[in-house]
Enzyme design. Structure first.
Site, PDB file in Angstrom:
ATOM      1  N   GLY A   2      25.433  -9.760 111.753  1.00  0.00           N
ATOM      2  CA  GLY A   2      25.829  -9.577 113.258  1.00  0.00           C
ATOM      3  C   GLY A   2      27.081 -10.342 113.553  1.00  0.00           C
ATOM      4  O   GLY A   2      27.657 -10.677 114.342  1.00  0.00           O
TER       5      GLY A   2
ATOM      6  N   SER B  97      26.524  -6.433 109.065  1.00  0.00           N
ATOM      7  CA  SER B  97      27.790  -5.682 109.469  1.00  0.00           C
ATOM      8  C   SER B  97      28.383  -4.275 108.912  1.00  0.00           C
ATOM      9  O   SER B  97      29.470  -4.168 108.942  1.00  0.00           O
ATOM     10  CB  SER B  97      28.856  -6.881 109.507  1.00  0.00           C
ATOM     11  OG  SER B  97      28.418  -7.879 110.120  1.00  0.00           O
TER      12      SER B  97
ATOM     13  N   HIS C 245      13.031 -10.920 106.788  1.00  0.00           N
ATOM     14  CA  HIS C 245      14.390 -10.968 107.555  1.00  0.00           C
ATOM     15  C   HIS C 245      14.670 -12.394 107.710  1.00  0.00           C
ATOM     16  O   HIS C 245      13.964 -13.245 108.013  1.00  0.00           O
ATOM     17  CB  HIS C 245      14.328 -10.095 108.691  1.00  0.00           C
ATOM     18  CG  HIS C 245      15.821  -9.725 109.044  1.00  0.00           C
ATOM     19  ND1 HIS C 245      16.612 -10.716 109.994  1.00  0.00           N
ATOM     20  CD2 HIS C 245      16.573  -8.710 109.132  1.00  0.00           C
ATOM     21  CE1 HIS C 245      17.770 -10.203 110.337  1.00  0.00           C
ATOM     22  NE2 HIS C 245      17.758  -8.967 109.618  1.00  0.00           N
TER      23      HIS C 245
ATOM     24  N   GLU D  95      20.815  -9.264 102.198  1.00  0.00           N
ATOM     25  CA  GLU D  95      21.610  -9.486 103.583  1.00  0.00           C
ATOM     26  C   GLU D  95      22.177 -10.758 103.505  1.00  0.00           C
ATOM     27  O   GLU D  95      21.412 -11.764 103.938  1.00  0.00           O
ATOM     28  CB  GLU D  95      20.864  -8.931 104.686  1.00  0.00           C
ATOM     29  CG  GLU D  95      20.163  -7.782 104.455  1.00  0.00           C
ATOM     30  CD  GLU D  95      19.781  -7.503 106.068  1.00  0.00           C
ATOM     31  OE1 GLU D  95      20.432  -6.557 106.715  1.00  0.00           O
ATOM     32  OE2 GLU D  95      18.719  -8.082 106.727  1.00  0.00           O
TER      33      GLU D  95
ATOM     34  N   ASN E 141      17.510  -1.361 111.633  1.00  0.00           N
ATOM     35  CA  ASN E 141      16.616  -2.400 112.291  1.00  0.00           C
ATOM     36  C   ASN E 141      17.185  -2.711 113.786  1.00  0.00           C
ATOM     37  O   ASN E 141      18.057  -3.134 113.942  1.00  0.00           O
ATOM     38  CB  ASN E 141      16.722  -3.853 111.213  1.00  0.00           C
ATOM     39  CG  ASN E 141      16.335  -5.143 111.814  1.00  0.00           C
ATOM     40  OD1 ASN E 141      15.220  -4.845 112.725  1.00  0.00           O
ATOM     41  ND2 ASN E 141      16.805  -6.049 111.398  1.00  0.00           N
TER      42      ASN E 141
ATOM     43  N   GLU F   2      16.368 -13.563 110.110  1.00  0.00           N
ATOM     44  CA  GLU F   2      16.067 -14.284 111.316  1.00  0.00           C
ATOM     45  C   GLU F   2      14.597 -14.823 111.267  1.00  0.00           C
ATOM     46  O   GLU F   2      14.283 -15.886 112.039  1.00  0.00           O
ATOM     47  CB  GLU F   2      16.349 -12.956 112.523  1.00  0.00           C
ATOM     48  CG  GLU F   2      17.804 -13.045 112.783  1.00  0.00           C
ATOM     49  CD  GLU F   2      18.232 -11.653 112.811  1.00  0.00           C
ATOM     50  OE1 GLU F   2      17.497 -10.716 113.452  1.00  0.00           O
ATOM     51  OE2 GLU F   2      19.505 -11.367 112.770  1.00  0.00           O
TER      52      GLU F   2
ATOM     53  N   LYS G 249      15.918  -4.727 115.914  1.00  0.00           N
ATOM     54  CA  LYS G 249      15.497  -6.257 116.226  1.00  0.00           C
ATOM     55  C   LYS G 249      14.792  -6.089 117.572  1.00  0.00           C
ATOM     56  O   LYS G 249      13.964  -5.086 117.930  1.00  0.00           O
ATOM     57  CB  LYS G 249      16.798  -6.787 116.172  1.00  0.00           C
ATOM     58  CG  LYS G 249      17.643  -6.743 114.984  1.00  0.00           C
ATOM     59  CD  LYS G 249      18.642  -7.809 114.763  1.00  0.00           C
ATOM     60  CE  LYS G 249      19.268  -7.670 113.169  1.00  0.00           C
ATOM     61  NZ  LYS G 249      20.117  -8.634 113.080  1.00  0.00           N
TER      62      LYS G 249
HETATM   63  P1  PGA Z   1      23.768  -6.372 111.250  1.00  0.00           P
HETATM   64  O1  PGA Z   1      22.407  -6.742 111.107  1.00  0.00           O
HETATM   65  O2  PGA Z   1      23.924  -5.039 111.156  1.00  0.00           O
HETATM   66  O3  PGA Z   1      24.069  -6.314 112.888  1.00  0.00           O
HETATM   67  O4  PGA Z   1      24.679  -7.184 110.953  1.00  0.00           O
HETATM   68  C1  PGA Z   1      21.845  -6.332 109.860  1.00  0.00           C
HETATM   69  C2  PGA Z   1      20.320  -6.858 109.675  1.00  0.00           C
HETATM   70  O5  PGA Z   1      20.107  -8.121 110.301  1.00  0.00           O
HETATM   71  O6  PGA Z   1      19.586  -6.228 109.307  1.00  0.00           O
END
Ligand code: PGA
Length: 251
Positions: free
Chosen positions: A173, A213, A97, A167, A9, A99, A11
């Site tokens: 992140g 992560s 997601h 997640e 992903n 976010e 983003k």
């Molecule tokens: P990350 O994000 O691997 O940077 O923690 C995962 C995601 O948001 O899909």
């Protein structure tokens, strides 16, 4: 047997030159290989069509979102329908997601509609769920994901048109990851919830990814947990060494 899915992903990252280079690097890694897992990359909408147009085999290309309206076209400024995403050559889309759930206030109902739109357009919906840090601290992780599964996964979901991505919001992140015991507990609970929603057969075939992560150093351990059928990778999907470092733990 569920094949693992290694999904990136991106983003809101990558301009044209670097993004196309990154996509090409992933495609090169997969070209001519009989990989024991599936690979998916989800570039930003700005690059989706160009990435999908690069000659490639096997690798899935997905968007990170689709419009919520049931209409495939119309007066919805700024939105891109699932039909349009499919038309660009995409195979998948993320929906829900964290976010988007947080910054765009997307509810389970909205996420469910988006997943349904994706399926109706011929895309596989990757439905994202996960608890916040406070919910985990309050011992509510399992209740939250059960509610999200019930609310965000359409009744018509199958193992072909739907993938679940667990997640934990606090792991995205941050460099923090749950213990393998916690991951196992949640993934097992998700499988049970899918069983009551969709029946034993579909639930046993549906892939449940872990995200948050994931990096080359922890991928092998996380991906060996029971009921973990792949990874949704954010930050580490932006560097081919890291993305492929994660995938290579499954070779
Ligand atoms: P990350 O994000 O691997 O940077 O923690 C995962 C995601 O948001 O899909």
């Amino acid at each position: 047997m569920r094949r693992k899915l290694i999904a990136g992903n991106w983003k809101m990252n990558e301009l044209k030159t670097e993004g196309l280079e990154l996509a090409q690097a992933v495609f090169d890694k997969c070209a001519g290989q009989k990989l024991p897992f599936d690979v998916l990359i989800c570039p930003p909408m700005s690059l989706l069509g160009m990435v999908a147009d690069l000659p490639h085999e096997v690798v899935g290309v997905g968007s990170q979102d689709v419009a919520c309206t049931t209409k495939s076209a119309g007066a919805f400024t700024g939105d891109v329908s699932a039909t349009m995403v499919k038309d660009l050559g995409a195979t998948h889309t993320l929906v829900g997601h964290s976010e988007r759930r947080t910054m765009h206030h997307e509810t389970d109902e909205v996420v469910c509609q988006k997943a349904l739109n994706a399926m109706n357009a011929g895309l596989t919906a990757v439905v994202c769920i996960g608890e916040t840090e406070i919910e985990r601290e309050n011992g509510e992780a399992l209740t939250v994901v059960a509610r999200q599964i019930k609310g965000s996964v359409p009744k018509t979901a199958t193992a072909d048109n739907c993938v679940i991505a667990y997640e934990p919001v606090w792991a995205i992140g941050t460099g923090k990851t749950p213990t393998t015991e916690d991951v196992a507990e949640v993934h097992t609970a998700i499988r049970q919830e899918l069983t009551s929603l969709l029946g034993e057969k579909i639930a046993s075939q549906m892939r449940i990814l872990y995200g948050g992560s994931v990096k080359p150093s922890n991928a092998k351990e996380l991906l060996s947990v029971e009921n973990v059928d792949g990874a949704l990778i954010g930050g580490a999907s932006l560097k081919i060494e890291d993305f492929w470092g994660i995938a290579a733990t499954q070779l």
